[in-house]
Design a protein around this motif. Structure first.
Motif, PDB file in Angstrom:
ATOM      1  N   PRO A 308      55.079  38.027  40.756  1.00 52.56           N
ATOM      2  CA  PRO A 308      53.984  38.509  41.480  1.00 52.56           C
ATOM      3  C   PRO A 308      53.018  39.003  40.337  1.00 52.56           C
ATOM      4  O   PRO A 308      51.767  38.842  40.351  1.00 52.56           O
ATOM      5  CB  PRO A 308      54.397  39.669  41.862  1.00 52.56           C
ATOM      6  CG  PRO A 308      55.744  40.367  41.562  1.00 52.56           C
ATOM      7  CD  PRO A 308      56.365  38.900  41.169  1.00 52.56           C
ATOM      8  N   MET A 309      53.392  39.480  38.950  1.00 49.04           N
ATOM      9  CA  MET A 309      52.769  39.588  37.994  1.00 49.04           C
ATOM     10  C   MET A 309      51.865  38.237  37.423  1.00 49.04           C
ATOM     11  O   MET A 309      50.895  38.491  36.887  1.00 49.04           O
ATOM     12  CB  MET A 309      53.297  40.267  36.771  1.00 49.04           C
ATOM     13  CG  MET A 309      53.605  41.929  37.184  1.00 49.04           C
ATOM     14  SD  MET A 309      52.377  42.812  37.609  1.00 49.04           S
ATOM     15  CE  MET A 309      51.106  42.650  36.262  1.00 49.04           C
ATOM     16  N   PHE A 310      52.687  37.235  37.494  1.00 50.82           N
ATOM     17  CA  PHE A 310      51.791  35.997  37.295  1.00 50.82           C
ATOM     18  C   PHE A 310      50.864  35.550  38.221  1.00 50.82           C
ATOM     19  O   PHE A 310      49.775  35.373  37.508  1.00 50.82           O
ATOM     20  CB  PHE A 310      53.002  34.753  37.513  1.00 50.82           C
ATOM     21  CG  PHE A 310      52.317  33.463  37.466  1.00 50.82           C
ATOM     22  CD1 PHE A 310      51.824  32.830  36.045  1.00 50.82           C
ATOM     23  CD2 PHE A 310      52.022  32.843  38.458  1.00 50.82           C
ATOM     24  CE1 PHE A 310      51.436  31.715  36.034  1.00 50.82           C
ATOM     25  CE2 PHE A 310      51.578  31.325  38.261  1.00 50.82           C
ATOM     26  CZ  PHE A 310      51.005  30.928  37.181  1.00 50.82           C
ATOM     27  N   ILE A 311      50.855  35.937  39.402  1.00 47.09           N
ATOM     28  CA  ILE A 311      49.893  35.648  40.487  1.00 47.09           C
ATOM     29  C   ILE A 311      48.850  37.067  40.073  1.00 47.09           C
ATOM     30  O   ILE A 311      47.467  36.523  39.891  1.00 47.09           O
ATOM     31  CB  ILE A 311      50.462  35.992  41.739  1.00 47.09           C
ATOM     32  CG1 ILE A 311      51.495  34.958  42.124  1.00 47.09           C
ATOM     33  CG2 ILE A 311      49.081  35.956  42.942  1.00 47.09           C
ATOM     34  CD1 ILE A 311      52.108  35.276  43.588  1.00 47.09           C
ATOM     35  N   CYS A 316      43.297  37.932  37.850  1.00 52.76           N
ATOM     36  CA  CYS A 316      42.330  38.692  36.957  1.00 52.76           C
ATOM     37  C   CYS A 316      41.482  37.817  35.980  1.00 52.76           C
ATOM     38  O   CYS A 316      40.359  37.780  35.714  1.00 52.76           O
ATOM     39  CB  CYS A 316      43.004  39.575  35.789  1.00 52.76           C
ATOM     40  SG  CYS A 316      43.831  40.983  36.408  1.00 52.76           S
ATOM     41  N   ILE A 317      42.071  36.496  35.753  1.00 51.60           N
ATOM     42  CA  ILE A 317      41.563  35.598  35.085  1.00 51.60           C
ATOM     43  C   ILE A 317      40.367  34.665  35.933  1.00 51.60           C
ATOM     44  O   ILE A 317      39.167  34.694  35.471  1.00 51.60           O
ATOM     45  CB  ILE A 317      42.592  34.153  34.726  1.00 51.60           C
ATOM     46  CG1 ILE A 317      43.340  34.876  33.552  1.00 51.60           C
ATOM     47  CG2 ILE A 317      41.672  33.105  34.139  1.00 51.60           C
ATOM     48  CD1 ILE A 317      44.696  34.213  33.326  1.00 51.60           C
ATOM     49  N   PHE A 318      40.615  34.775  37.178  1.00 49.11           N
ATOM     50  CA  PHE A 318      39.531  34.136  38.060  1.00 49.11           C
ATOM     51  C   PHE A 318      38.457  35.057  38.272  1.00 49.11           C
ATOM     52  O   PHE A 318      37.405  34.782  38.356  1.00 49.11           O
ATOM     53  CB  PHE A 318      40.557  33.779  39.321  1.00 49.11           C
ATOM     54  CG  PHE A 318      39.609  33.242  40.606  1.00 49.11           C
ATOM     55  CD1 PHE A 318      39.384  31.853  40.481  1.00 49.11           C
ATOM     56  CD2 PHE A 318      38.769  33.775  41.309  1.00 49.11           C
ATOM     57  CE1 PHE A 318      38.754  31.192  41.508  1.00 49.11           C
ATOM     58  CE2 PHE A 318      37.923  33.360  42.059  1.00 49.11           C
ATOM     59  CZ  PHE A 318      37.818  31.749  42.357  1.00 49.11           C
ATOM     60  N   ALA A 319      38.561  36.354  38.554  1.00 49.52           N
ATOM     61  CA  ALA A 319      37.598  37.400  38.600  1.00 49.52           C
ATOM     62  C   ALA A 319      36.664  37.327  37.680  1.00 49.52           C
ATOM     63  O   ALA A 319      35.393  37.583  37.733  1.00 49.52           O
ATOM     64  CB  ALA A 319      38.322  38.604  38.665  1.00 49.52           C
ATOM     65  N   SER A 320      37.057  36.915  36.303  1.00 50.70           N
ATOM     66  CA  SER A 320      36.157  36.910  35.054  1.00 50.70           C
ATOM     67  C   SER A 320      35.454  35.566  34.859  1.00 50.70           C
ATOM     68  O   SER A 320      34.368  35.372  34.656  1.00 50.70           O
ATOM     69  CB  SER A 320      36.938  37.402  33.813  1.00 50.70           C
ATOM     70  OG  SER A 320      36.017  37.261  32.712  1.00 50.70           O
ATOM     71  N   GLU A 321      36.361  34.351  35.376  1.00 49.53           N
ATOM     72  CA  GLU A 321      36.042  33.064  34.910  1.00 49.53           C
ATOM     73  C   GLU A 321      35.106  32.732  36.194  1.00 49.53           C
ATOM     74  O   GLU A 321      34.307  31.662  35.702  1.00 49.53           O
ATOM     75  CB  GLU A 321      37.225  32.232  34.885  1.00 49.53           C
ATOM     76  CG  GLU A 321      37.037  30.783  34.494  1.00 49.53           C
ATOM     77  CD  GLU A 321      38.119  30.006  34.254  1.00 49.53           C
ATOM     78  OE1 GLU A 321      37.989  28.637  34.475  1.00 49.53           O
ATOM     79  OE2 GLU A 321      39.144  30.376  34.177  1.00 49.53           O
ATOM     80  N   SER A 336      42.865  46.404  38.861  1.00 45.57           N
ATOM     81  CA  SER A 336      43.673  47.636  39.663  1.00 45.57           C
ATOM     82  C   SER A 336      44.733  46.937  40.301  1.00 45.57           C
ATOM     83  O   SER A 336      45.827  47.628  40.663  1.00 45.57           O
ATOM     84  CB  SER A 336      42.651  48.327  40.428  1.00 45.57           C
ATOM     85  OG  SER A 336      41.715  48.917  39.855  1.00 45.57           O
ATOM     86  N   ALA A 337      44.581  45.890  41.206  1.00 45.82           N
ATOM     87  CA  ALA A 337      45.705  45.399  41.929  1.00 45.82           C
ATOM     88  C   ALA A 337      46.699  45.032  41.117  1.00 45.82           C
ATOM     89  O   ALA A 337      48.041  45.284  41.485  1.00 45.82           O
ATOM     90  CB  ALA A 337      45.139  44.489  42.894  1.00 45.82           C
ATOM     91  N   ALA A 338      46.544  44.474  39.884  1.00 43.92           N
ATOM     92  CA  ALA A 338      47.483  44.275  38.954  1.00 43.92           C
ATOM     93  C   ALA A 338      48.427  45.290  38.569  1.00 43.92           C
ATOM     94  O   ALA A 338      49.496  45.457  38.485  1.00 43.92           O
ATOM     95  CB  ALA A 338      46.960  43.284  37.959  1.00 43.92           C
ATOM     96  N   GLN A 339      47.537  46.385  38.361  1.00 48.25           N
ATOM     97  CA  GLN A 339      48.336  47.784  37.840  1.00 48.25           C
ATOM     98  C   GLN A 339      49.374  48.045  39.109  1.00 48.25           C
ATOM     99  O   GLN A 339      50.317  48.671  39.122  1.00 48.25           O
ATOM    100  CB  GLN A 339      47.389  48.783  37.721  1.00 48.25           C
ATOM    101  CG  GLN A 339      48.087  50.001  36.739  1.00 48.25           C
ATOM    102  CD  GLN A 339      46.926  50.868  36.643  1.00 48.25           C
ATOM    103  OE1 GLN A 339      45.756  50.808  36.760  1.00 48.25           O
ATOM    104  NE2 GLN A 339      47.348  52.017  35.793  1.00 48.25           N
ATOM    105  N   ILE A 340      48.703  48.219  40.363  1.00 50.28           N
ATOM    106  CA  ILE A 340      49.514  48.539  41.527  1.00 50.28           C
ATOM    107  C   ILE A 340      50.743  47.786  41.697  1.00 50.28           C
ATOM    108  O   ILE A 340      52.117  48.120  41.818  1.00 50.28           O
ATOM    109  CB  ILE A 340      48.784  48.286  42.754  1.00 50.28           C
ATOM    110  CG1 ILE A 340      47.674  49.462  42.701  1.00 50.28           C
ATOM    111  CG2 ILE A 340      49.434  48.732  44.185  1.00 50.28           C
ATOM    112  CD1 ILE A 340      46.323  49.214  43.850  1.00 50.28           C
ATOM    113  N   GLY A 349      54.044  44.821  47.190  1.00 56.37           N
ATOM    114  CA  GLY A 349      53.040  44.004  46.112  1.00 56.37           C
ATOM    115  C   GLY A 349      52.183  43.122  46.907  1.00 56.37           C
ATOM    116  O   GLY A 349      51.198  42.740  46.373  1.00 56.37           O
ATOM    117  N   LEU A 350      52.583  42.603  48.022  1.00 52.47           N
ATOM    118  CA  LEU A 350      52.053  41.462  48.650  1.00 52.47           C
ATOM    119  C   LEU A 350      50.577  41.907  49.075  1.00 52.47           C
ATOM    120  O   LEU A 350      49.763  41.083  49.327  1.00 52.47           O
ATOM    121  CB  LEU A 350      52.859  40.798  49.626  1.00 52.47           C
ATOM    122  CG  LEU A 350      53.286  41.465  51.056  1.00 52.47           C
ATOM    123  CD1 LEU A 350      51.999  41.276  52.060  1.00 52.47           C
ATOM    124  CD2 LEU A 350      54.592  40.952  51.393  1.00 52.47           C
TER     125      LEU A 350
END
Length: 437
Positions: A308-311, A316-321, A336-340, A349-350
């Motif tokens: 799930p952390m890979f996703i 996060c990358i998509f949000a910036s790129e 924030s979602a990654a931290q959760i 986590g889904l």
């Protein structure tokens, strides 16, 4: 572990070679062998699927009909699509010895022994086809050990792999072989194999008198994900688990079949090519603002066992790129979602992963950040030795001040006009614009 068969496709003249004596093509399989092994096609006429290879005039058809010499091959395809069966049909069609090795169980010593026997057989006028299952599991040294025998024709190599041979088979070996790609069987193909098994009294299940509704057979065929072995194994397990009625017939119901089939099989392997294919489909669905497709591919990743952390990292990358300055809050929400997810893990986590998927798919898109950086990077590479203008240098010593460091610098808080009047790029890049909102 080596299996060798000579002569006819039906196993005449089998040599046990240190195994149980089965020839692995179905005809020689013991009565207590799994149904998928017993029902293995014995000829091209019994083979199901892969029409793009077996159609009239296609390569495999020409090879079996003797209209072309058998070259070394790499058979690439998902499990249960007939790679081993096809290899055996190709080898035995021309009367060659068929020697089978498993890359999981064999090493260089086994390879050398097989090649030595093949050279001896060639001196006696007998050709050898060496079949290596799961060839991608051989390391570089093991694959290199095959090269001389393939190159001088001591063996015709047929390797089978579920992994992309471009990544898993040495380039030197791959250049000496032709890659044939096998596709997952269609539900109709799998259903045909299931019906054969139900009707076959000698090798199949007819002796058990199973009765399976057409709809349940179709459901089983669809649920096998194109893998004939999975479908046949589930059918056999369901038939065996069903008690016979007074007339001896076994009415196999859908619930029993579902239990035998088990959890849905996902076309995902976090160590293989499908990992990259599915995450690529997920990202491209987000980029295309297709929220439904993005959720589907997300589910394939999660249910298939992706980290799930890979996703979350990819979000996060998509949000910036890809969302970028069109909605800068997206990057904060993805982080924030990654931290959760890191805190609570799966299965809960889904929810944050799905939440961010919906947010990113629906967000406005801008790749201005990406374009700006790489445009600047291109100029940075082209002017990598360009000195920093003196007025932008930090004058921390009297000598540096004497050399003009910092001279002409204007402090924008006290001099607002400096924002437009003071150049901060090297002179050769004056006026260059990288960021276009």
């Amino acid at each position: 572990m080596r299996r060798e068969a000579t002569g006819s496709l039906f196993g005449a003249g089998d040599e046990s070679g240190g195994n149980d004596g089965r020839d692995g093509n179905g005809a020689g399989s013991a009565a207590d062998a799994p149904l998928a092994d017993r029902m293995r096609p014995r000829s091209l006429e019994e083979y199901v699927g892969q029409g793009h290879l077996l159609g009239e005039g296609r390569l495999v058809r020409r090879l079996v009909d003797g209209r072309a010499a058998l070259p070394s091959l790499v058979l690439w395809g998902p499990p249960g699509t007939g790679k081993t069966t096809l290899a055996r049909i190709l080898a035995t069609a021309g009367g060659a010895r068929f020697v089978q090795l498993s890359a999981v169980l064999s090493g260089v010593k086994d390879l050398r022994e097989a090649v030595a026997e093949a050279r001896h057989a060639r001196r006696e006028g007998r050709r050898t086809t060496l079949f290596i299952d799961e060839i991608h599991r051989f390391n570089k040294a093991q694959q290199d050990a095959l090269l001389p025998a393939v190159e001088d024709g001591a063996v015709v190599l047929i390797g089978a792999t579920t992994e992309n041979p471009s990544f898993e088979v040495n380039a030197a070996l791959l250049s000496r072989a032709r890659v044939l790609t096998l596709q997952p069987l269609s539900p109709e193909d799998v259903e045909e194999l299931l019906r054969r098994a139900l009707a076959d009294a000698e090798r199949g299940l007819a002796g058990l008198k199973p009765v399976v509704a057409d709809e349940e057979l179709r459901r089983l065929a669809r649920g096998s994900a194109g893998d004939a072995r999975v479908a046949l194994t589930a059918l056999e397990a369901a038939a065996m688990a069903t008690e016979p009625g007074a007339d001896g017939a076994r009415a196999v119901d859908g619930e029993t079949i579902a239990e035998a089939l088990g959890r849905a099989r996902y076309g995902y392997d976090k160590g293989g090519e499908e990992h990259y294919n599915i995450i690529s489909a997920y990202i491209k669905s987000l980029r295309n603002s297709d929220v439904n497709a993005a959720l589907y591919w997300l589910a394939r990743l999660i249910e298939g066992g992706a980290d799930p952390m890979f996703i979350a990292r990819r979000q996060c990358i998509f949000a910036s790129e890809d969302v970028g300055v069109a909605d800068s809050k997206a990057m904060v929400q993805a982080a924030s979602a990654a931290q959760i997810v890191q805190t609570i893990g799966l299965p809960e986590g889904l929810y944050p992963l799905s939440h961010v998927t919906i947010l990113l798919a629906n967000a406005p898109k801008s790749n201005a950040v990406k374009r700006a950086y790489f445009a600047a990077a291109a100029d940075a590479a082209a002017t990598a030795r360009e000195p920093v203008p003196l007025h932008l240098r930090n004058a921390t010593t009297p000598l540096m001040k004497a050399e003009g460091y910092g001279q002409g610098y204007r402090y924008v808080h006290d001099d607002p006009d400096a924002r437009d009047e003071m150049d901060c790029l090297p002179p050769g890049l004056k006026g260059r614009r990288y960021f276009e909102p």
